[in-house]
Design a protein around this motif. Structure first.
Motif, PDB file in Angstrom:
ATOM      1  N   SER A   1      12.465  37.206  52.461  1.00 43.16           N
ATOM      2  CA  SER A   1      13.851  37.304  51.968  1.00 43.16           C
ATOM      3  C   SER A   1      13.897  37.961  50.600  1.00 43.16           C
ATOM      4  O   SER A   1      14.815  38.717  50.287  1.00 43.16           O
ATOM      5  CB  SER A   1      14.468  35.915  51.826  1.00 43.16           C
ATOM      6  N   THR A   2      12.910  37.654  49.760  1.00 42.53           N
ATOM      7  CA  THR A   2      12.969  38.078  48.363  1.00 42.53           C
ATOM      8  C   THR A   2      13.095  39.587  48.173  1.00 42.53           C
ATOM      9  O   THR A   2      13.934  40.026  47.375  1.00 42.53           O
ATOM     10  CB  THR A   2      11.740  37.550  47.591  1.00 42.53           C
TER      11      THR A   2
ATOM     12  N   ILE B   1       6.368  35.546  46.449  1.00 38.37           N
ATOM     13  CA  ILE B   1       5.507  34.380  46.221  1.00 38.37           C
ATOM     14  C   ILE B   1       6.047  33.245  47.103  1.00 38.37           C
ATOM     15  O   ILE B   1       7.255  33.140  47.315  1.00 38.37           O
ATOM     16  CB  ILE B   1       5.547  34.031  44.713  1.00 38.37           C
TER      17      ILE B   1
ATOM     18  N   HIS C   1       1.561  30.953  47.311  1.00 37.51           N
ATOM     19  CA  HIS C   1       0.777  31.971  48.019  1.00 37.51           C
ATOM     20  C   HIS C   1       1.284  33.370  47.693  1.00 37.51           C
ATOM     21  O   HIS C   1       2.473  33.578  47.453  1.00 37.51           O
ATOM     22  CB  HIS C   1       0.733  31.716  49.536  1.00 37.51           C
TER      23      HIS C   1
ATOM     24  N   ARG D   1      12.804  29.233  59.664  1.00 39.27           N
ATOM     25  CA  ARG D   1      14.211  29.655  59.590  1.00 39.27           C
ATOM     26  C   ARG D   1      14.443  30.992  60.299  1.00 39.27           C
ATOM     27  O   ARG D   1      15.546  31.299  60.710  1.00 39.27           O
ATOM     28  CB  ARG D   1      14.689  29.716  58.137  1.00 39.27           C
TER      29      ARG D   1
ATOM     30  N   LYS E   1      11.121  28.234  43.787  1.00 43.01           N
ATOM     31  CA  LYS E   1       9.883  28.920  43.386  1.00 43.01           C
ATOM     32  C   LYS E   1       9.453  28.551  41.962  1.00 43.01           C
ATOM     33  O   LYS E   1       8.498  29.124  41.432  1.00 43.01           O
ATOM     34  CB  LYS E   1      10.083  30.447  43.479  1.00 43.01           C
TER      35      LYS E   1
END
Ligand code: PGA
Length: 271
Positions: A43-44, A138, A143, A172, A208
């Motif tokens: 998503s990031t 991340i 990870h 998801r 995060k």
């Protein structure tokens, strides 16, 4: 290590996209000397990809002489599967810019010999003289790529079992059904990432915050594989405000001050 703290996800993504575009432009890539870019899914990076597409449409940057290597791919999903990272990259980025298909490299999670596929991937990266810039996200457990906690910090591309945490988080995308999430993936190693000349990692949102704390303030440890970036000569973490919730006030202020001190925003973006 630099930590860039932006107001929110949009600003963080704009900073990252502009930085990548400037790196490509400064490099002046040609067919014989392409810019080698490592890329993530998830998503990031979505807004960073959207911004890179916008910069491409504005003719600010071209991907004609860019070679890409993606970080990872699920084992057992073919490239037309909507949750495969092949599908993700073409539907969110590659189809909208002038990258050449032959310059796109993504691990093949359907290969009959997965170990051989990983070896081939490392050798191909080497054949280009390594990766110029690796963009990453991340995980909540720290990870980078699918280098889960306790991955060797000197690991290379290989087959990895995914942790329960990662499977739950990624469910998801699979109708919230953990049984549909592949349990293994092919992934570049921690050292494949830290061997890149520059590494930039996007970190947004409160979930995060512990990972950002571990990456910046924790000890270098296989428990949080993102902490390996502390040993890198040119690692840039780009965070939004809420991702900073677990940083010490003094650490937060240090990075805010140092990035604001003597550089105007355009110079900052170019750096
Ligand atoms: P996300 O995943 O961008 O979907 O949060 C990041 C990661 O797991 O590395």
């Amino acid at each position: 290590m630099r930590v860039i703290i932006e107001k929110d996800y949009n600003d963080l993504s704009a900073w990252a996209a502009r930085y990548i575009a400037n790196q490509i432009n400064d490099f002046k890539p040609t067919k014989d000397k392409p810019f080698v870019l490592g890329l993530p899914t998830g998503s990031t990076p979505l807004a960073t990809y959207r911004e890179l597409i916008r910069l491409y449409n504005e003719k600010y940057v071209s991907f004609e002489n860019v070679v890409t290597f993606n970080m990872d791919e699920y084992v057992g999903l073919d490239e037309n599967h909507p949750q495969s990272y092949h599908y993700f990259m073409w539907s969110n980025f590659f189809s909208f810019v002038d990258i050449k298909k032959e310059n796109v490299n993504i691990l093949n999670g359907m290969a009959s010999d997965l170990d051989q596929e990983c070896k081939r991937y490392e050798e191909k990266i080497k054949s280009y003289g390594g990766i110029d810039l690796f963009l990453g996200g991340i995980g909540v457990d720290g990870h980078i790529a699918f280098n889960e906690p306790f991955s060797s910090l000197t690991s290379k591309t290989r087959v990895k079992s995914l942790t329960k945490d990662t499977i739950i988080v990624n469910s998801r995308f699979f109708d919230n059904d953990i049984s549909k999430v592949p349990s293994t993936a092919l992934t570049v190693g921690v050292e494949t990432i830290t061997s890149a000349k520059t590494v930039i990692v996007l970190i947004n949102g409160h979930t995060k915050a512990r990972a950002l704390h571990a990456a910046v303030e924790g000890p270098v440890s296989q428990t949080w594989t993102c902490s390996a970036l502390q040993l890198h000569k040119c690692a840039i973490l780009i965070a939004d405000e809420t991702a900073c919730d677990e940083l010490k006030v003094s650490t937060y202020r240090y990075f805010k001050d140092i990035e604001n001190s003597n550089l105007d925003p355009d110079t900052l973006l170019k750096k």
